[in-house]
Design a protein around this motif. Structure first.
Motif, PDB file in Angstrom:
ATOM      1  N   GLN A  61      -3.099  -3.410  -0.377  1.00  0.00           N
ATOM      2  CA  GLN A  61      -2.008  -2.905   0.458  1.00  0.00           C
ATOM      3  C   GLN A  61      -1.346  -1.706  -0.217  1.00  0.00           C
ATOM      4  N   ALA A  62      -1.136  -1.818  -1.524  1.00  0.00           N
ATOM      5  CA  ALA A  62      -0.505  -0.727  -2.270  1.00  0.00           C
ATOM      6  C   ALA A  62      -1.368   0.534  -2.230  1.00  0.00           C
ATOM      7  N   LYS A  63      -2.691   0.374  -2.361  1.00  0.00           N
ATOM      8  CA  LYS A  63      -3.596   1.522  -2.289  1.00  0.00           C
ATOM      9  C   LYS A  63      -3.466   2.233  -0.947  1.00  0.00           C
ATOM     10  N   PHE A  64      -3.399   1.441   0.120  1.00  0.00           N
ATOM     11  CA  PHE A  64      -3.265   2.024   1.461  1.00  0.00           C
ATOM     12  C   PHE A  64      -1.952   2.788   1.590  1.00  0.00           C
ATOM     13  N   ILE A  65      -0.871   2.190   1.077  1.00  0.00           N
ATOM     14  CA  ILE A  65       0.449   2.835   1.145  1.00  0.00           C
ATOM     15  C   ILE A  65       0.453   4.121   0.334  1.00  0.00           C
ATOM     16  N   LEU A  66      -0.101   4.076  -0.872  1.00  0.00           N
ATOM     17  CA  LEU A  66      -0.144   5.259  -1.742  1.00  0.00           C
ATOM     18  C   LEU A  66      -0.943   6.394  -1.105  1.00  0.00           C
ATOM     19  N   ALA A  67      -1.969   6.034  -0.344  1.00  0.00           N
ATOM     20  CA  ALA A  67      -2.817   7.047   0.284  1.00  0.00           C
ATOM     21  C   ALA A  67      -2.189   7.646   1.541  1.00  0.00           C
ATOM     22  N   ASN A  68      -1.249   6.917   2.157  1.00  0.00           N
ATOM     23  CA  ASN A  68      -0.756   7.356   3.462  1.00  0.00           C
ATOM     24  C   ASN A  68       0.751   7.602   3.556  1.00  0.00           C
ATOM     25  N   GLU A  69       1.514   7.197   2.546  1.00  0.00           N
ATOM     26  CA  GLU A  69       2.968   7.362   2.622  1.00  0.00           C
ATOM     27  C   GLU A  69       3.508   8.003   1.351  1.00  0.00           C
ATOM     28  N   LYS A  70       4.378   8.968   1.516  1.00  0.00           N
ATOM     29  CA  LYS A  70       5.019   9.635   0.381  1.00  0.00           C
ATOM     30  C   LYS A  70       6.396   9.021   0.164  1.00  0.00           C
ATOM     31  N   ILE A  71       6.404   7.848  -0.440  1.00  0.00           N
ATOM     32  CA  ILE A  71       7.656   7.139  -0.680  1.00  0.00           C
ATOM     33  C   ILE A  71       7.752   6.788  -2.156  1.00  0.00           C
ATOM     34  N   PRO A  72       8.959   6.538  -2.677  1.00  0.00           N
ATOM     35  CA  PRO A  72       9.124   6.191  -4.088  1.00  0.00           C
ATOM     36  C   PRO A  72       8.353   4.931  -4.465  1.00  0.00           C
ATOM     37  N   MET A  73       8.006   4.827  -5.751  1.00  0.00           N
ATOM     38  CA  MET A  73       7.223   3.690  -6.219  1.00  0.00           C
ATOM     39  C   MET A  73       7.932   2.361  -6.008  1.00  0.00           C
ATOM     40  N   VAL A  74       9.239   2.367  -6.097  1.00  0.00           N
ATOM     41  CA  VAL A  74       9.966   1.112  -5.896  1.00  0.00           C
ATOM     42  C   VAL A  74       9.771   0.607  -4.461  1.00  0.00           C
ATOM     43  N   GLU A  75       9.666   1.537  -3.505  1.00  0.00           N
ATOM     44  CA  GLU A  75       9.421   1.141  -2.106  1.00  0.00           C
ATOM     45  C   GLU A  75       7.969   0.721  -1.902  1.00  0.00           C
ATOM     46  N   VAL A  76       7.048   1.384  -2.603  1.00  0.00           N
ATOM     47  CA  VAL A  76       5.642   0.985  -2.528  1.00  0.00           C
ATOM     48  C   VAL A  76       5.492  -0.454  -3.013  1.00  0.00           C
ATOM     49  N   ALA A  77       6.126  -0.745  -4.151  1.00  0.00           N
ATOM     50  CA  ALA A  77       6.070  -2.092  -4.726  1.00  0.00           C
ATOM     51  C   ALA A  77       6.624  -3.123  -3.745  1.00  0.00           C
ATOM     52  N   GLU A  78       7.761  -2.810  -3.143  1.00  0.00           N
ATOM     53  CA  GLU A  78       8.404  -3.734  -2.207  1.00  0.00           C
ATOM     54  C   GLU A  78       7.542  -3.959  -0.966  1.00  0.00           C
ATOM     55  N   LYS A  79       6.994  -2.876  -0.398  1.00  0.00           N
ATOM     56  CA  LYS A  79       6.194  -2.988   0.818  1.00  0.00           C
ATOM     57  C   LYS A  79       4.868  -3.708   0.574  1.00  0.00           C
ATOM     58  N   ALA A  80       4.360  -3.627  -0.664  1.00  0.00           N
ATOM     59  CA  ALA A  80       3.099  -4.289  -0.998  1.00  0.00           C
ATOM     60  C   ALA A  80       3.299  -5.737  -1.424  1.00  0.00           C
TER      61      ALA A  80
END
Length: 288
Positions: A239-258
């Motif tokens: 999930q994190a890989k998908f978010i990192l590839a498609n969304e330009k958001i801070p890492m703290v939000e990536v962690a939370e969304k994943a």
């Protein structure tokens, strides 16, 4: 070597993907709940199905039903199209009338086109080649076209797919024989899919499927080749890989969304699994 559970990474909400592999792409024994179709585009493709080696000639098709273990051996000078899709793509509550379910269609049908009627082989080949062309060219309305070709293929299989020949009917992991196991695993997968952003503990998942924690631990490891927590971590990393590839958001939000409890935990787990930090992973994607 034990079989491992493969969780295909679909790029969007449509549970379908396809790709081209050359003959030197070796794939270890694995299984998945998705249907997989192989089309030999060039040369001879060597496929392992349980304890049997099947050689797919140029132009031939092979279908793996949900739950059937398989692998790919080195096949020099060959190329194969690989199509994977989840049966959730088809709304059987609306579409199915008196015919067998899709899981039964694929489990009981002859998987090798060498034993199909000529008209089915010709039509299926045509549809698979057209499907690959749509995915390559990406025209307007491509998702409608892709799903349309898949629906046509299902219709042709219902009309013309013969039953498995007797000696092939006793596969070690046929979808019918293991239907209860697959249904239970699907419940677990859907539980994770719906709640991966929340705190998930093994005891709650075990209770959800009606098992004791001890029995669930053994059940999951036996049928997937990994522990539940390994599976959950792998799911969140994907999930994190998908978010990192498609969304330009801070890492703290990536962690939370994943679904990770903290950005520190996310960074540590991601780097250990992927071999690079989440930030470096994103930078490398942008450089391609």
């Amino acid at each position: 070597m034990s079989n491992y559970l493969e969780i295909p990474e679909f790029e969007d909400s449509i549970p379908f993907r396809m790709f081209l592999n050359d003959g030197m792409t070796i794939v270890y024994p694995h299984w998945h709940t998705e249907i997989e179709i192989i089309y030999s585009r060039k040369g001879k493709v060597n496929i392992g199905v349980d304890d049997t080696i099947v050689q797919l000639e140029k132009g031939e098709i092979y279908i793996f039903p949900s739950g059937e273990a398989h692998y790919f051996l080195a096949s020099p000078d060959s190329e194969r199209y690989v199509y994977q899709f989840n049966l959730k793509l088809f709304d059987e509550k609306i579409l199915r009338t008196s015919e067998d379910s899709l899981i039964s269609l694929f489990a009981s049908g002859e998987p090798h086109s060498r034993y199909w009627p000529k008209e089915l082989t010709q039509k299926a080949t045509e549809l698979l080649v057209q499907l690959y062309g749509v995915e390559e060219q990406k025209p307007a309305g491509m998702k409608y076209m892709s799903v349309g070709y898949l629906y046509q293929l299902i219709g042709e299989l219902y009309l013309h797919l013969p039953r498995r020949i007797a000696e092939k009917a006793q596969t070690k992991r046929s979808a019918i024989q293991y239907k209860e196991t697959l249904d239970l695993l699907n419940q677990v997968f859907e539980y994770v899919e719906d709640r991966f952003q929340e705190v998930i503990v093994l005891e709650d998942v075990a209770k959800f499927v009606g098992f004791s924690p001890y029995y669930f631990t053994r059940f999951f490891k036996t049928n997937t080749g990994q522990t539940f927590m390994q599976f959950l971590t792998e799911y969140r990393i994907n999930q994190a890989k998908f978010i990192l590839a498609n969304e330009k958001i801070p890492m703290v939000e990536v962690a939370e969304k994943a679904g990770f409890s903290s950005v520190k935990t996310f960074h540590h787990v991601f780097k250990e699994a992927v071999g690079q930090s989440p930030l470096q992973y994103r930078k490398n994607l942008n450089n391609h």
